[in-house]
Design an enzyme around this catalytic site. Structure first.
Site, short mmCIF file in Angstrom:
data_model
loop_
_atom_site.label_atom_id
_atom_site.label_comp_id
_atom_site.label_asym_id
_atom_site.label_seq_id
_atom_site.Cartn_x
_atom_site.Cartn_y
_atom_site.Cartn_z
N HIS A 147 2.15 4.39 -5.17
CA HIS A 147 2.75 5.47 -5.97
C HIS A 147 2.87 5.00 -7.42
CE1 HIS A 147 6.31 2.98 -5.64
NE2 HIS A 147 6.33 3.11 -4.32
N GLU A 148 3.52 5.80 -8.24
CA GLU A 148 3.64 5.50 -9.67
C GLU A 148 4.34 4.16 -9.95
OE1 GLU A 148 2.82 6.41 -13.01
OE2 GLU A 148 1.28 7.22 -11.70
N VAL B 260 10.56 2.42 -11.48
CA VAL B 260 10.06 3.75 -11.83
C VAL B 260 10.77 4.77 -10.93
CG1 VAL B 260 8.03 5.25 -11.94
CG2 VAL B 260 7.85 2.83 -12.56
N LYS C 29 12.75 -2.92 -8.44
CA LYS C 29 13.23 -2.09 -7.33
C LYS C 29 13.70 -3.01 -6.20
CE LYS C 29 13.19 1.40 -4.30
NZ LYS C 29 12.61 0.86 -3.10
N ASP C 30 12.95 -4.10 -6.00
CA ASP C 30 13.33 -5.10 -5.00
C ASP C 30 13.91 -6.30 -5.74
OD1 ASP C 30 11.92 -4.04 -2.32
OD2 ASP C 30 10.63 -3.62 -4.03
N GLY D 59 0.79 -1.22 0.00
CA GLY D 59 0.00 0.00 0.00
C GLY D 59 0.83 1.27 0.00
N HIS E 44 4.02 1.36 -8.14
CA HIS E 44 2.94 0.38 -8.04
C HIS E 44 2.00 0.50 -9.25
CE1 HIS E 44 3.82 1.21 -3.61
NE2 HIS E 44 4.04 -0.08 -3.70
P1 AMP Z 1 5.87 -2.50 -1.71
O1 AMP Z 1 4.51 -1.92 -1.55
O2 AMP Z 1 6.97 -1.54 -1.43
O3 AMP Z 1 6.03 -3.83 -1.03
O4 AMP Z 1 6.01 -2.81 -3.25
C1 AMP Z 1 5.06 -3.60 -3.93
C2 AMP Z 1 5.60 -3.93 -5.30
O5 AMP Z 1 5.84 -2.71 -6.02
C3 AMP Z 1 6.96 -4.67 -5.24
O6 AMP Z 1 6.97 -5.68 -6.24
C4 AMP Z 1 7.94 -3.57 -5.53
O7 AMP Z 1 9.13 -4.04 -6.10
C5 AMP Z 1 7.16 -2.70 -6.50
N1 AMP Z 1 7.72 -1.35 -6.51
C6 AMP Z 1 7.93 -0.54 -5.45
N2 AMP Z 1 8.53 0.61 -5.83
C7 AMP Z 1 8.73 0.50 -7.17
C8 AMP Z 1 9.33 1.33 -8.16
N3 AMP Z 1 9.85 2.52 -7.85
N4 AMP Z 1 9.34 0.89 -9.43
C9 AMP Z 1 8.81 -0.32 -9.76
N5 AMP Z 1 8.25 -1.15 -8.88
C10 AMP Z 1 8.21 -0.76 -7.60
#
Ligand code: AMP
Length: 301
Positions: free
Chosen positions: A40-41, A182, A155-156, A37, A43
């Protein structure tokens, strides 16, 4: 768009959707985009790709307590469900699954998924148990939704490698789709945790993307003949020179195997022997940021 907080109604709706499609002789491609949650862009880019490639898009929003260490930011992790739902609606999500901790873990889980080796290095070295929490919750989400495809951000990058290994080892019937990072216009990788940064820390954090992208550009020229050792020293020095940056790690490893490269291993486009991950984790104040670039084996330059 439908919102679910409980597992059973979500499963029933998914069963109904599959059944209705099958009755009409159609297949139903289901996508899962797992997130924590505060969308952002980054996601949104995953949701857009999932929307374009599938018939039904499921977004999960769950801040997973078991992937946070005792001194990490579980309690203060940013949350804004209303804004998230608006973004989801805008991106054409069909089902949002936003369970409570009690729904996902009615009692403390005694069963964990652990991917060995890949989880001891990089972020796994500084966050013991983190990836066991990630694979366990992603495993649960994959069982609940049973998607055809699941979307993850590079990113991860370590998470992508670890989950791909889990999918392979445990025969999850899902196609993993990694998606590019992104960034903000100035290079900062989008992250829900960026809200923690003060104005000075945010400015200082640009040291990461600036140097990672420069390292990538240097390695992607055939004439540089740069080695892993040289690039690592340059990166550590450049990031270390930023007064607000406290380095957790700066590493170069093969991807997705994540073994460190020998210092004399060539990284230039003509010399490298595999895809290569250049990854950093750096603290600015109390905020730990990660970023990376991947050098692909095949480069057209
Ligand atoms: P999170 O909510 O941070 O657990 O991220 C959820 C998913 O979004 C994960 O697969 C992240 O790798 C991806 N994500 C988070 N930030 C970015 C980003 N800047 N660019 C691309 N994917 C992202």
């Amino acid at each position: 768009m439908k919102t679910f907080t409980n597992i059973l109604p979500l499963r029933n709706e998914l069963k109904d959707a599959r059944f209705s499609a099958a009755r009409e002789g159609k297949s139903l491609r289901i996508a899962l985009v797992p997130t924590m949650g505060y969308l952002h862009e980054g996601h949104a880019s995953l949701l857009r790709k999932a929307r374009a490639e599938n018939d039904l898009v499921v977004l999960s929003i769950f801040v997973n307590p078991i992937q946070f260490g005792p001194n990490e930011d579980f309690e203060r992790y940013p949350r804004d469900p209303e804004k998230d739902l608006a973004l989801a609606e805008r991106e054409g999500v069909d089902f949002v699954f936003m369970p409570s901790v009690e729904e996902m873990y009615p009692q403390p889980t005694r069963t964990h998924i652990k991917v060995e080796g890949l989880t001891d290095v990089l972020c796994g070295a500084s966050r013991p148990g983190h990836f066991d929490g990630v694979t366990t919750v992603v495993g649960k989400l994959l069982h609940i939704v049973q998607p055809d495809r699941a979307y993850f951000g590079q990113k991860d990058a370590q998470q992508v490698a670890v989950i791909a290994q889990m999918v392979l080892d445990l025969n999850f019937d899902v196609e993993m789709i990694p998606c590019p990072i992104v960034r903000e216009a100035d290079g900062l990788a989008l992250s829900s945790r960026n809200v923690y940064l003060s104005a000075e820390e945010r400015q200082a954090a640009l040291v990461l993307s600036r140097n990672l992208l420069a390292a990538q550009a240097k390695a992607n020229t055939t004439e540089s003949r740069v080695t892993a050792g040289e690039l690592l020293t340059e990166l550590r020095d450049a990031i270390g020179a930023e007064p607000l940056a406290v380095i957790d790690y700066v590493e170069i490893a093969d991807f997705p195997g994540l073994s460190p490269l020998a210092a004399d291993e060539r990284l230039d486009a003509a010399g490298r022997r595999s895809d290569v991950l250049i990854a950093v984790a750096v603290k600015f104040g109390s905020t730990r940021l990660i970023d990376n670039v991947i050098l692909t084996k095949k480069v057209n330059d």
